[in-house]
Design an enzyme around this catalytic site. Structure first.
Site, PDB file in Angstrom:
ATOM      1  N   LYS A 151     -39.329 -26.655 -11.593  1.00  0.00           N
ATOM      2  CA  LYS A 151     -39.040 -28.085 -11.540  1.00  0.00           C
ATOM      3  C   LYS A 151     -39.959 -28.923 -12.410  1.00  0.00           C
ATOM      4  O   LYS A 151     -39.533 -29.809 -13.098  1.00  0.00           O
ATOM      5  CB  LYS A 151     -39.136 -28.549 -10.097  1.00  0.00           C
ATOM      6  N   LYS A 161     -40.922 -18.743 -14.836  1.00  0.00           N
ATOM      7  CA  LYS A 161     -39.581 -19.078 -14.362  1.00  0.00           C
ATOM      8  C   LYS A 161     -39.229 -20.543 -14.608  1.00  0.00           C
ATOM      9  O   LYS A 161     -40.104 -21.387 -14.796  1.00  0.00           O
ATOM     10  CB  LYS A 161     -39.407 -18.676 -12.906  1.00  0.00           C
ATOM     11  N   LYS A 221     -53.485 -28.442  -3.701  1.00  0.00           N
ATOM     12  CA  LYS A 221     -53.320 -29.903  -3.674  1.00  0.00           C
ATOM     13  C   LYS A 221     -54.679 -30.603  -3.742  1.00  0.00           C
ATOM     14  O   LYS A 221     -54.813 -31.635  -4.393  1.00  0.00           O
ATOM     15  CB  LYS A 221     -52.575 -30.349  -2.405  1.00  0.00           C
TER      16      LYS A 221
END
Ligand code: TRP
Length: 347
Positions: A213, A210, A128
């Protein structure tokens, strides 16, 4: 006779006490087929065997300062999609994190035992810092502490989470241990719950990792996608010129299409295409057309149900309220116990 009844009741209570499972659902982003088959279907299977607490992690989402106008819709949206996918509010406690005041209270106490140095070392925090250098707030730093409070407030022993959350779980165990060694044995150490070891892993339709989102939205099938969008996305899925020898090993992106087909289509349909693959007569265009149709038919009722639920604000509120009531029973007990151990019991 009285003893007999007592024993039977006792036994009944015993067999009724199930292990406690807690997991948080992110309140941002739309659910996709990877979440559906990889995670939610497992939650659905857990509902009967465990005492489950599933909550929308709305406090966690504040680290990125979402627009206040969006918050309610986000929460209702994920809640509706999870229920439409099979979570049953009558079987599990389904609630919003922000409806449980005991969570931030425990978070505050745990913060006194969490060291800045160890929090700064957490890989998700370091990511982050790299991604949003202008918003490295204290909430981001203490994200694992809040997550620990979510879990310990219910004294959960099992936490179904993906690989990316395992480090957070390790910290939760550390914080539980630290509390216990300072104040007395109180919290169980929560473990990662691998409910289904061969959980379905769905790849992105572009063959890159994968189905996730935030990455390529065109290679991700969302539960909110309408039939046309699903068809377009499937028709664009990565394929190749096809196998050149019988019974060839499948590249992973073709395997993925077969996996999706096995989840959404009839077994006979999958067999036909598998045979075609094995004898090199497969036409991926035909296969994708069939898959697109079956997948659209599969997602359609979930999408409609989620939409119906989400529109019914009174129902959404009722579900959240009842979920919070269930969750606060254990939460208030835990908090009373923790306050007492810490010495905050003046009355
Ligand atoms: N951090 C989790 C995620 O990003 C969500 C979460 C918040 C969670 N609190 C939790 C998961 C407690 C398990 C238990 O997916």
């Amino acid at each position: 006779m009285a003893l007999q009844i007592f024993l039977t009741t006792g036994h009944y209570l015993c067999s009724m006490s199930k292990e406690i499972v807690v997991s948080g659902i992110r309140s941002t982003g739309h659910l996709h087929l990877g979440n559906y088959f990889g995670a939610i279907q497992n939650y659905v299977k857990m509902q009967d065997a465990y005492e489950c607490y599933f909550f929308v992690a709305d406090y966690h989402s504040l680290t990125t300062h979402p627009d206040p106008k969006d918050l309610k819709a986000n929460v209702f949206h994920v809640l509706a999609e999870n229920i439409a996918s099979g979570l049953d509010p009558n079987k599990v406690a389904l609630y919003a994190q922000s409806d449980i005041p005991e969570i931030p209270e425990l978070y505050l106490m745990l913060n006194m035992m969490a060291y800045v140095g160890e929090l700064e070392k957490v890989p998700t925090f370091k990511d982050k810092v790299r991604q949003q250098p202008d918003n490295v707030n204290a909430g981001l730093l203490t994200y694992p502490v809040l997550m620990t409070a979510d879990i310990l407030i219910q004294k959960a022993v099992k936490v179904p989470v993906g690989k990316d959350q395992e480090q957070h779980l390790e910290m939760a165990r550390n914080f539980a241990q630290r509390f216990n060694s300072r104040y007395g044995d109180f919290f169980p150490e929560p473990q990662v719950f691998r409910f289904n070891n061969d959980a379905v892993k769905i790849m992105s339709l572009d063959g890159n990792g994968k189905m996730s989102k935030s990455e390529n939205v065109n290679a991700t099938i969302y539960l909110s996608d309408d039939d046309d969008i699903i068809k377009k996305k499937i028709m664009k899925a990565k394929t190749d010129a096809g196998p050149t020898e019988p019974n060839a090993v499948m590249p992973d992106y073709i395997q993925n299409l077969f996996l999706l087909m096995s989840l959404c289509s009839k077994p006979e349909t999958v067999d036909i295409y598998r045979n075609n693959y094995n004898n090199c007569t497969i036409r991926y265009g035909d296969m994708k057309k069939q898959l697109a149709e079956d997948m659209a038919a599969f997602v359609h009722p979930i999408r409609e149900h989620a939409w119906e639920l989400q529109k019914d604000e009174a129902l959404m509120r009722k579900i959240l309220k009842e979920g919070a009531e269930k969750a606060r029973i254990g939460a208030s007990k835990t908090m009373a116990g923790a306050r007492k151990l810490i010495g905050i019991n003046y009355y």
